[in-house]
Scaffold this motif. Sequence first.
Motif: not given
Length: 334
Positions: A109-110, A18-24, A30-39, A126-127
């Motif tokens: 910043g991690a 659900f998070l990947y669909a909404k935010k990532g 097999g590889v997923y990412e979630i990056v917040p705005r302004g990271f 930590f998102g």
Amino acid sequence: MMIRYYFYKILNKILSAFLYAKKGKILRSGVYEIVPRGFSFENKIVLAFWDRALVHLGDQLFHEALTRYLIKNGFKVYVCGSSPLNSYFRALGAEIISLEDLKKRKIEGAIFVSKDDMAFSVVSNFGKKNSFIGINYAALATEEKISLEISRIILDFIKKSGAMQNVDSEIEKINFNPEVPESILNGYEEKQWFKLISALSNKRFLVFNNYVASNFLDSGKREPLLENLCRKKKSEGFEIIHVGSKNDKLGDKKIYDFIDHDLRGELDPMALIKLFSLNNVEGVISFDTYVMHAASLFRKNLYIVNKNESVKEIFRKRFIPMYPGGEGTLREYL
């Protein structure tokens, strides 16, 4: 117990999807990412190992070569959780930190790295100011060894952040052969099991393990193959050491007619690494589990039964052993 375990895994898989669909997004199979705005990446990597139901000990060892490379090249590496392998990663130079303490530090910043179904746990904690890379090892569209592929995935993300130029040239710098720190092998000389096995220097030993934390229905059907391997190697002059946890032993009422030394309940995961460091312990008879990966740290002979026959070939290519260059250690694979 197993039903609860699988329900927990499925729940985290659904929440993470659900998070990947909404935010990532999916970078590739097999590889997923979630990056917040302004990271903004600040050269910090967090290995999110705090949930051992989702990130098994073998999964953690897949990051051994990457950890060595990152630390050598000036990145700050945290290992977050209360894993039995913490002393291993500490000896490599990583900072070990609990989940609670990392929360208090308010890290920013991690890049958090873990299994794909850890996304919900990582992002909820930590998102806001950190990124997450989730990897589904079995779904990767590659035949590369898993330690190399994980390293490439993380270095690709670091490159996107502007902290690296050429991923291929950096991959070439990584020594994927395991380098077990000498410091973690100290302190076992007074243990009875160590005195016993090391004193029998003229004997040849193989370590047998038949316990799994996943795919238990498939593995139960294939366990006789492990036992037949033990009988075969015993007839060739090997002595068989049975390993497992205290709970494994308590829950297993079976009588094994080929066991010479029952060390179940006596060896924690780090002590198991010490056992495989002994010259007269020549290999392992096991499913594709942590015990197999611990043996491969010392390039021991691998006599392996895959838990799930339907993925037998791709698992051989990716995971057995976990690093490139060690293929010759696989002696038998069923």
